[in-house]
Design a protein around this motif. Structure first.
Motif, PDB file in Angstrom:
ATOM      1  N   TYR A 272      15.035   6.001  61.551  1.00 54.38           N
ATOM      2  CA  TYR A 272      15.324   5.666  62.939  1.00 54.38           C
ATOM      3  C   TYR A 272      15.400   6.958  63.748  1.00 54.38           C
ATOM      4  O   TYR A 272      15.695   8.021  63.217  1.00 54.38           O
ATOM      5  CB  TYR A 272      16.633   4.884  63.045  1.00 54.38           C
ATOM      6  CG  TYR A 272      17.801   5.569  62.376  1.00 54.38           C
ATOM      7  CD1 TYR A 272      18.698   6.344  63.124  1.00 54.38           C
ATOM      8  CD2 TYR A 272      17.994   5.459  61.005  1.00 54.38           C
ATOM      9  CE1 TYR A 272      19.760   6.975  62.510  1.00 54.38           C
ATOM     10  CE2 TYR A 272      19.055   6.099  60.389  1.00 54.38           C
ATOM     11  CZ  TYR A 272      19.944   6.849  61.154  1.00 54.38           C
ATOM     12  OH  TYR A 272      20.982   7.489  60.536  1.00 54.38           O
ATOM     13  N   ASP A 273      15.132   6.840  65.053  1.00 56.14           N
ATOM     14  CA  ASP A 273      15.130   8.005  65.933  1.00 56.14           C
ATOM     15  C   ASP A 273      16.540   8.326  66.409  1.00 56.14           C
ATOM     16  O   ASP A 273      17.342   7.431  66.646  1.00 56.14           O
ATOM     17  CB  ASP A 273      14.237   7.746  67.156  1.00 56.14           C
ATOM     18  CG  ASP A 273      12.777   7.565  66.759  1.00 56.14           C
ATOM     19  OD1 ASP A 273      12.392   8.140  65.733  1.00 56.14           O
ATOM     20  OD2 ASP A 273      12.063   6.843  67.474  1.00 56.14           O
ATOM     21  N   LYS A 274      16.829   9.630  66.552  1.00 55.77           N
ATOM     22  CA  LYS A 274      18.113  10.052  67.109  1.00 55.77           C
ATOM     23  C   LYS A 274      17.984  11.482  67.603  1.00 55.77           C
ATOM     24  O   LYS A 274      17.131  12.242  67.136  1.00 55.77           O
ATOM     25  CB  LYS A 274      19.221   9.959  66.073  1.00 55.77           C
ATOM     26  CG  LYS A 274      19.049  10.861  64.853  1.00 55.77           C
ATOM     27  CD  LYS A 274      20.285  10.872  63.975  1.00 55.77           C
ATOM     28  CE  LYS A 274      20.543   9.520  63.374  1.00 55.77           C
ATOM     29  NZ  LYS A 274      21.740   9.491  62.521  1.00 55.77           N
ATOM     30  N   ASP A 275      18.850  11.856  68.558  1.00 51.06           N
ATOM     31  CA  ASP A 275      18.888  13.232  69.058  1.00 51.06           C
ATOM     32  C   ASP A 275      19.831  14.064  68.193  1.00 51.06           C
ATOM     33  O   ASP A 275      20.891  13.592  67.777  1.00 51.06           O
ATOM     34  CB  ASP A 275      19.368  13.268  70.511  1.00 51.06           C
ATOM     35  CG  ASP A 275      18.298  12.766  71.464  1.00 51.06           C
ATOM     36  OD1 ASP A 275      17.124  12.742  71.066  1.00 51.06           O
ATOM     37  OD2 ASP A 275      18.649  12.392  72.599  1.00 51.06           O
TER      38      ASP A 275
ATOM     39  N   HIS B 103      25.256  10.558  70.172  1.00 49.71           N
ATOM     40  CA  HIS B 103      24.793  11.891  70.580  1.00 49.71           C
ATOM     41  C   HIS B 103      24.907  12.114  72.088  1.00 49.71           C
ATOM     42  O   HIS B 103      25.186  13.226  72.528  1.00 49.71           O
ATOM     43  CB  HIS B 103      23.350  12.122  70.108  1.00 49.71           C
ATOM     44  CG  HIS B 103      22.407  11.018  70.429  1.00 49.71           C
ATOM     45  ND1 HIS B 103      21.829  10.859  71.663  1.00 49.71           N
ATOM     46  CD2 HIS B 103      21.945   9.997  69.658  1.00 49.71           C
ATOM     47  CE1 HIS B 103      21.033   9.811  71.644  1.00 49.71           C
ATOM     48  NE2 HIS B 103      21.087   9.254  70.443  1.00 49.71           N
TER      49      HIS B 103
ATOM     50  N   LYS C 161      14.573  12.381  63.516  1.00 52.84           N
ATOM     51  CA  LYS C 161      14.277  11.072  62.939  1.00 52.84           C
ATOM     52  C   LYS C 161      15.021  10.982  61.612  1.00 52.84           C
ATOM     53  O   LYS C 161      14.856  11.846  60.742  1.00 52.84           O
ATOM     54  CB  LYS C 161      12.777  10.931  62.728  1.00 52.84           C
ATOM     55  CG  LYS C 161      12.329   9.500  62.428  1.00 52.84           C
ATOM     56  CD  LYS C 161      10.819   9.467  62.329  1.00 52.84           C
ATOM     57  CE  LYS C 161      10.320   8.041  62.144  1.00 52.84           C
ATOM     58  NZ  LYS C 161      10.530   7.195  63.310  1.00 52.84           N
TER      59      LYS C 161
ATOM     60  N   ASN D 211      25.176   8.971  65.995  1.00 54.83           N
ATOM     61  CA  ASN D 211      24.633   7.915  66.855  1.00 54.83           C
ATOM     62  C   ASN D 211      25.187   8.013  68.268  1.00 54.83           C
ATOM     63  O   ASN D 211      24.609   7.484  69.219  1.00 54.83           O
ATOM     64  CB  ASN D 211      24.964   6.534  66.270  1.00 54.83           C
ATOM     65  CG  ASN D 211      24.190   6.268  64.988  1.00 54.83           C
ATOM     66  OD1 ASN D 211      23.068   6.733  64.828  1.00 54.83           O
ATOM     67  ND2 ASN D 211      24.792   5.525  64.063  1.00 54.83           N
TER      68      ASN D 211
END
Length: 323
Positions: free
Chosen positions: A274-277, A243, A264, A241
């Motif tokens: 949930y979205d994340k890099d 990132h 995702k 989280n």
């Protein structure tokens, strides 16, 4: 590039384009990309055959300077050739070609004609070197013969592989059987070499077979060293989280490039995605401890995936020291 060579490549590119478009004049814009392609192919071919030549002379030294004079054998097609040379009156150079020939025919069908042709060139050169060049006999100590004979032979095999060919065809058979029998290449090679060593123990002596195993281990380790390089690269994928903080740490503090994937999550704490890099970077094995320390400072619960990277080109790897 040499002006004469450049002119030769330009003329070759023009003639090739003229054959394709008979009714249309060839422009400079069309010639330039083809010339660049020829330059790349030529430079790569020179580098590959340079590796092959070094490999051939190194393998020849391992055979003539260590193994052959002392009736030692090795694994693979070279081991079969040495075994046959000990029990027959045939020349080793001829045996190297004859033993590898079936494997090369198989290679042309399973891997490609270009690979097979380069391997034929490499094995033929090795046969010529073994037959005509008189290397000095370095030692008669059996342990030194096994270790250093395997080292020079393995170095030769590794350099040939870097040149896009083989001087030991059993690897081709291992690839073929691995696909057919759902076995790993290592398992097939191990099975082939166990048979060779067993025959060596029966026809020569158990002691010779044991030394042959030591030679094979030295050669195999040297091949890995030559093909994979001194430093092993590690590809690191980081999912966290935090990132953005991790990206800043990599690029600004450690001064390493990284790639950001839009990801995702499949399942979060709240039970929904949930979205994340997702961050991907490559470091050497020696730099891995420093990277893990910096990641833990930011997010001790970061999900980290690490995998060995066999080879890479370009980027910022090793160009800048870690701070």
């Amino acid at each position: 590039m040499n002006p004469f060579l450049s002119k030769l490549l330009i003329d070759l590119a023009r003639k090739r384009l003229e054959k394709k478009q008979i009714d249309k004049p060839v422009s400079k814009k069309e010639i330039v990309p083809l010339v660049r392609r020829f330059q790349v192919e030529l430079s790569h071919a020179i580098k590959e055959y340079f590796f092959i030549i070094i490999g051939v002379f190194s393998a020849g030294f391992g055979l003539k300077g260590f193994l052959l004079p002392n009736k030692f054998i090795d694994g693979g097609a070279t081991g079969i050739s040495l075994l046959l040379e000990n029990v027959t009156s045939l020349n080793l150079g001829l045996l190297l070609v004859l033993v590898n020939l079936p494997f090369l025919i198989l290679a042309s069908r399973t891997i490609g004609h270009r690979f097979a042709i380069k391997s034929i060139v490499a094995i033929t050169l090795l046969a010529i070197v073994v037959h005509f060049i008189n290397y000095p006999i370095v030692t008669e100590d059996k342990l030194l013969i096994a270790v250093f004979g395997g080292f020079f032979l393995g170095f030769g095999i590794g350099m040939s592989i870097r040149g896009g060919s083989v001087i030991d065809g059993t690897e081709v058979l291992a690839i073929f059987l691995g696909r057919k029998l759902s076995l790993t290449i290592g398992d097939v090679l191990l099975l082939i070499n166990v048979i060779i060593f067993a025959v060596g123990a029966y026809t020569l002596s158990i002691e010779t077979a044991l030394y042959a195993m030591l030679t094979y281990l030295a050669a195999a380790r040297t091949v890995d060293f030559v093909v994979d390089g001194v430093e092993e690269y590690v590809g690191v994928t980081i999912i966290s989280n935090s990132h953005e903080e991790l990206r800043v740490m990599l690029t600004e503090k450690l001064r390493r490039a990284c790639t950001i994937y839009a990801g995702k999550g499949g399942y979060g704490k709240q039970g929904h995605s949930y979205d994340k890099d997702i961050i991907y970077t490559v470091v050497t094995r020696l730099e891995l401890a420093k990277l893990q320390t910096e990641i833990d400072k930011i997010d001790r619960n970061a999900f980290i995936i690490m995998g060995v990277v066999k080879d890479l080109k370009g980027g910022m790897i090793k160009k800048r020291p870690l701070k």
